[in-house]
Design a protein around this motif. Structure first.
Motif, PDB file in Angstrom:
ATOM      1  N   GLU A 225      -8.964  -2.724  -7.294  1.00 30.57           N
ATOM      2  CA  GLU A 225      -9.287  -4.017  -7.884  1.00 30.57           C
ATOM      3  C   GLU A 225      -7.976  -4.670  -8.324  1.00 30.57           C
ATOM      4  O   GLU A 225      -7.229  -4.089  -9.123  1.00 30.57           O
ATOM      5  CB  GLU A 225     -10.202  -3.838  -9.099  1.00 30.57           C
ATOM      6  CG  GLU A 225     -10.476  -5.115  -9.843  1.00 30.57           C
ATOM      7  CD  GLU A 225     -11.180  -4.881 -11.176  1.00 30.57           C
ATOM      8  OE1 GLU A 225     -11.268  -5.842 -11.954  1.00 30.57           O
ATOM      9  OE2 GLU A 225     -11.620  -3.747 -11.441  1.00 30.57           O
ATOM     10  N   PRO A 226      -7.650  -5.862  -7.821  1.00 31.09           N
ATOM     11  CA  PRO A 226      -6.403  -6.524  -8.218  1.00 31.09           C
ATOM     12  C   PRO A 226      -6.338  -6.737  -9.719  1.00 31.09           C
ATOM     13  O   PRO A 226      -7.320  -7.167 -10.339  1.00 31.09           O
ATOM     14  CB  PRO A 226      -6.455  -7.862  -7.480  1.00 31.09           C
ATOM     15  CG  PRO A 226      -7.387  -7.631  -6.344  1.00 31.09           C
ATOM     16  CD  PRO A 226      -8.414  -6.652  -6.853  1.00 31.09           C
ATOM     17  N   VAL A 227      -5.182  -6.411 -10.307  1.00 28.63           N
ATOM     18  CA  VAL A 227      -5.014  -6.578 -11.754  1.00 28.63           C
ATOM     19  C   VAL A 227      -3.792  -7.418 -12.125  1.00 28.63           C
ATOM     20  O   VAL A 227      -3.663  -7.830 -13.275  1.00 28.63           O
ATOM     21  CB  VAL A 227      -4.967  -5.217 -12.490  1.00 28.63           C
ATOM     22  CG1 VAL A 227      -6.309  -4.516 -12.401  1.00 28.63           C
ATOM     23  CG2 VAL A 227      -3.859  -4.324 -11.975  1.00 28.63           C
ATOM     24  N   GLY A 228      -2.887  -7.695 -11.187  1.00 31.19           N
ATOM     25  CA  GLY A 228      -1.730  -8.508 -11.533  1.00 31.19           C
ATOM     26  C   GLY A 228      -0.807  -8.769 -10.364  1.00 31.19           C
ATOM     27  O   GLY A 228      -1.004  -8.237  -9.264  1.00 31.19           O
ATOM     28  N   VAL A 229       0.187  -9.603 -10.633  1.00 25.50           N
ATOM     29  CA  VAL A 229       1.204  -9.957  -9.635  1.00 25.50           C
ATOM     30  C   VAL A 229       2.565 -10.075 -10.313  1.00 25.50           C
ATOM     31  O   VAL A 229       2.657 -10.324 -11.522  1.00 25.50           O
ATOM     32  CB  VAL A 229       0.876 -11.282  -8.907  1.00 25.50           C
ATOM     33  CG1 VAL A 229      -0.350 -11.145  -8.019  1.00 25.50           C
ATOM     34  CG2 VAL A 229       0.696 -12.433  -9.882  1.00 25.50           C
TER      35      VAL A 229
ATOM     36  N   LEU B 291       1.328  -7.814  -5.363  1.00 23.91           N
ATOM     37  CA  LEU B 291       0.053  -7.704  -6.052  1.00 23.91           C
ATOM     38  C   LEU B 291      -0.102  -6.245  -6.415  1.00 23.91           C
ATOM     39  O   LEU B 291       0.230  -5.377  -5.607  1.00 23.91           O
ATOM     40  CB  LEU B 291      -1.090  -8.147  -5.144  1.00 23.91           C
ATOM     41  CG  LEU B 291      -2.485  -8.092  -5.770  1.00 23.91           C
ATOM     42  CD1 LEU B 291      -3.302  -9.291  -5.326  1.00 23.91           C
ATOM     43  CD2 LEU B 291      -3.197  -6.813  -5.406  1.00 23.91           C
ATOM     44  N   PHE B 292      -0.569  -5.961  -7.613  1.00 20.55           N
ATOM     45  CA  PHE B 292      -0.859  -4.572  -7.953  1.00 20.55           C
ATOM     46  C   PHE B 292      -2.320  -4.460  -8.351  1.00 20.55           C
ATOM     47  O   PHE B 292      -2.905  -5.365  -8.943  1.00 20.55           O
ATOM     48  CB  PHE B 292       0.098  -3.981  -8.987  1.00 20.55           C
ATOM     49  CG  PHE B 292       0.443  -4.843 -10.166  1.00 20.55           C
ATOM     50  CD1 PHE B 292      -0.172  -4.650 -11.381  1.00 20.55           C
ATOM     51  CD2 PHE B 292       1.429  -5.820 -10.069  1.00 20.55           C
ATOM     52  CE1 PHE B 292       0.164  -5.416 -12.484  1.00 20.55           C
ATOM     53  CE2 PHE B 292       1.770  -6.593 -11.163  1.00 20.55           C
ATOM     54  CZ  PHE B 292       1.127  -6.395 -12.377  1.00 20.55           C
ATOM     55  N   ALA B 293      -2.900  -3.324  -7.949  1.00 19.99           N
ATOM     56  CA  ALA B 293      -4.324  -3.075  -8.141  1.00 19.99           C
ATOM     57  C   ALA B 293      -4.513  -1.733  -8.838  1.00 19.99           C
ATOM     58  O   ALA B 293      -3.633  -0.864  -8.787  1.00 19.99           O
ATOM     59  CB  ALA B 293      -5.031  -3.063  -6.784  1.00 19.99           C
ATOM     60  N   ASN B 294      -5.675  -1.563  -9.453  1.00 23.40           N
ATOM     61  CA  ASN B 294      -5.971  -0.277 -10.083  1.00 23.40           C
ATOM     62  C   ASN B 294      -6.411   0.727  -9.016  1.00 23.40           C
ATOM     63  O   ASN B 294      -6.443   0.406  -7.823  1.00 23.40           O
ATOM     64  CB  ASN B 294      -7.005  -0.434 -11.206  1.00 23.40           C
ATOM     65  CG  ASN B 294      -8.342  -0.959 -10.711  1.00 23.40           C
ATOM     66  OD1 ASN B 294      -8.696  -0.833  -9.538  1.00 23.40           O
ATOM     67  ND2 ASN B 294      -9.100  -1.565 -11.611  1.00 23.40           N
ATOM     68  N   GLU B 295      -6.763   1.925  -9.440  1.00 22.36           N
ATOM     69  CA  GLU B 295      -7.120   2.981  -8.487  1.00 22.36           C
ATOM     70  C   GLU B 295      -8.397   2.667  -7.701  1.00 22.36           C
ATOM     71  O   GLU B 295      -8.633   3.246  -6.647  1.00 22.36           O
ATOM     72  CB  GLU B 295      -7.237   4.321  -9.210  1.00 22.36           C
ATOM     73  CG  GLU B 295      -5.876   4.822  -9.665  1.00 22.36           C
ATOM     74  CD  GLU B 295      -5.939   6.111 -10.442  1.00 22.36           C
ATOM     75  OE1 GLU B 295      -6.949   6.373 -11.129  1.00 22.36           O
ATOM     76  OE2 GLU B 295      -4.955   6.875 -10.352  1.00 22.36           O
TER      77      GLU B 295
ATOM     78  N   PHE C 178       0.565  -0.893  -5.250  1.00 16.38           N
ATOM     79  CA  PHE C 178       1.399  -2.086  -5.089  1.00 16.38           C
ATOM     80  C   PHE C 178       1.452  -2.460  -3.618  1.00 16.38           C
ATOM     81  O   PHE C 178       1.626  -1.598  -2.757  1.00 16.38           O
ATOM     82  CB  PHE C 178       2.829  -1.808  -5.583  1.00 16.38           C
ATOM     83  CG  PHE C 178       2.899  -1.482  -7.035  1.00 16.38           C
ATOM     84  CD1 PHE C 178       3.097  -2.490  -7.961  1.00 16.38           C
ATOM     85  CD2 PHE C 178       2.755  -0.178  -7.485  1.00 16.38           C
ATOM     86  CE1 PHE C 178       3.161  -2.190  -9.318  1.00 16.38           C
ATOM     87  CE2 PHE C 178       2.810   0.130  -8.834  1.00 16.38           C
ATOM     88  CZ  PHE C 178       3.014  -0.884  -9.757  1.00 16.38           C
ATOM     89  N   ARG C 179       1.316  -3.745  -3.341  1.00 16.68           N
ATOM     90  CA  ARG C 179       1.444  -4.237  -1.963  1.00 16.68           C
ATOM     91  C   ARG C 179       1.964  -5.661  -1.996  1.00 16.68           C
ATOM     92  O   ARG C 179       1.978  -6.310  -3.042  1.00 16.68           O
ATOM     93  CB  ARG C 179       0.108  -4.162  -1.232  1.00 16.68           C
ATOM     94  CG  ARG C 179      -0.969  -5.057  -1.802  1.00 16.68           C
ATOM     95  CD  ARG C 179      -2.215  -5.042  -0.921  1.00 16.68           C
ATOM     96  NE  ARG C 179      -3.307  -5.804  -1.476  1.00 16.68           N
ATOM     97  CZ  ARG C 179      -3.421  -7.124  -1.446  1.00 16.68           C
ATOM     98  NH1 ARG C 179      -2.457  -7.859  -0.900  1.00 16.68           N
ATOM     99  NH2 ARG C 179      -4.457  -7.728  -1.965  1.00 16.68           N
ATOM    100  N   LEU C 180       2.409  -6.117  -0.831  1.00 16.97           N
ATOM    101  CA  LEU C 180       2.899  -7.485  -0.719  1.00 16.97           C
ATOM    102  C   LEU C 180       1.712  -8.456  -0.676  1.00 16.97           C
ATOM    103  O   LEU C 180       0.658  -8.147  -0.104  1.00 16.97           O
ATOM    104  CB  LEU C 180       3.759  -7.632   0.529  1.00 16.97           C
ATOM    105  CG  LEU C 180       5.051  -6.806   0.480  1.00 16.97           C
ATOM    106  CD1 LEU C 180       5.655  -6.665   1.864  1.00 16.97           C
ATOM    107  CD2 LEU C 180       6.042  -7.422  -0.483  1.00 16.97           C
ATOM    108  N   VAL C 181       1.881  -9.601  -1.306  1.00 18.34           N
ATOM    109  CA  VAL C 181       0.842 -10.627  -1.367  1.00 18.34           C
ATOM    110  C   VAL C 181       0.549 -11.154   0.032  1.00 18.34           C
ATOM    111  O   VAL C 181       1.453 -11.312   0.861  1.00 18.34           O
ATOM    112  CB  VAL C 181       1.300 -11.760  -2.314  1.00 18.34           C
ATOM    113  CG1 VAL C 181       0.509 -13.034  -2.108  1.00 18.34           C
ATOM    114  CG2 VAL C 181       1.227 -11.298  -3.760  1.00 18.34           C
ATOM    115  N   GLU C 182      -0.715 -11.454   0.268  1.00 16.21           N
ATOM    116  CA  GLU C 182      -1.191 -12.061   1.518  1.00 16.21           C
ATOM    117  C   GLU C 182      -1.954 -13.348   1.186  1.00 16.21           C
ATOM    118  O   GLU C 182      -2.347 -13.563   0.037  1.00 16.21           O
ATOM    119  CB  GLU C 182      -2.112 -11.088   2.267  1.00 16.21           C
ATOM    120  CG  GLU C 182      -1.454  -9.783   2.665  1.00 16.21           C
ATOM    121  CD  GLU C 182      -0.367  -9.941   3.716  1.00 16.21           C
ATOM    122  OE1 GLU C 182      -0.377 -10.952   4.440  1.00 16.21           O
ATOM    123  OE2 GLU C 182       0.507  -9.063   3.788  1.00 16.21           O
ATOM    124  N   GLU C 183      -2.201 -14.168   2.199  1.00 17.31           N
ATOM    125  CA  GLU C 183      -2.939 -15.421   1.988  1.00 17.31           C
ATOM    126  C   GLU C 183      -4.290 -15.193   1.322  1.00 17.31           C
ATOM    127  O   GLU C 183      -4.724 -15.991   0.497  1.00 17.31           O
ATOM    128  CB  GLU C 183      -3.159 -16.152   3.318  1.00 17.31           C
ATOM    129  CG  GLU C 183      -1.966 -16.891   3.816  1.00 17.31           C
ATOM    130  CD  GLU C 183      -2.262 -17.664   5.095  1.00 17.31           C
ATOM    131  OE1 GLU C 183      -3.366 -18.254   5.212  1.00 17.31           O
ATOM    132  OE2 GLU C 183      -1.389 -17.670   5.974  1.00 17.31           O
TER     133      GLU C 183
END
Length: 173
Positions: free
Chosen positions: A73-77, A66-70, A12-17
């Motif tokens: 790869e981004p998978v959702g927000v 934004l959350f990504a898999n291991e 999980f991380r904060l969204v960027e441009e």
């Protein structure tokens, strides 16, 4: 909470441009975004929206994750917004087509942890579209309906409801 935050096999991380194209692809998918507010298919508008959001994030008024898999790869927000003295709203949740259903559970658990640590267990208020039957069944197990209009049911979930929900969700992942 430090980002990126690794939990439940997700990052999980904060969204960027630079996430604007991915977000736009999710939000303009007619099937997967059908329960969200409409979004113009305009990359520059999405970038501009993120720039404005980052100002709200800096003031701790809103958080867009934004959350990504291991494999990163981004998978959702998902967003946390309308942060008030004792409440916050979560929403704008959308997952990339083809992802397993546990991703939604994992992102929900992350939001609960974020709210508990960063927002100090504030009460969550949110809405669910009336035609989103699957989400309604889930939320009615833990949250209380506080109202409705033509499109939505409005819910609140307090600290006890959140604990029950988290215990249940943790038991199935």
């Amino acid at each position: 909470m430090q980002f990126p935050f690794h939990k439940f096999g997700l990052i999980f991380r904060l969204v960027e441009e630079g996430d604007a194209e991915f977000i736009l692809s999710l939000r303009t998918d007619k099937v997967h975004a059908r329960y969200l507010s409409p979004t113009d298919n305009d990359l520059q508008k999405q970038i501009d929206w993120i720039r404005e959001y980052k100002k709200r994030e800096e003031k701790r008024e809103e958080f867009y994750f934004l959350f990504a898999n291991e494999d990163n790869e981004p998978v959702g927000v998902v967003r946390v917004y309308d942060i008030k003295d004792d409440t916050y709203t979560n929403g704008s949740w959308i997952v990339k087509p083809g992802c397993d259903e546990f991703i939604s559970i994992k992102s929900d658990l992350f939001l609960s942890e974020f709210a508990a640590t960063e927002l100090k267990n504030k009460r969550c208020v949110f809405d669910v579209r009336k035609d989103n039957k699957k989400a309604l069944r889930f939320h009615k197990m833990f949250a209380r309906v506080t109202g409705e209009d033509e499109l939505n049911y409005y819910f609140t979930i307090d600290e006890d409801g959140a604990k029950r929900k988290n215990e249940f969700l943790t038991s199935i992942i």
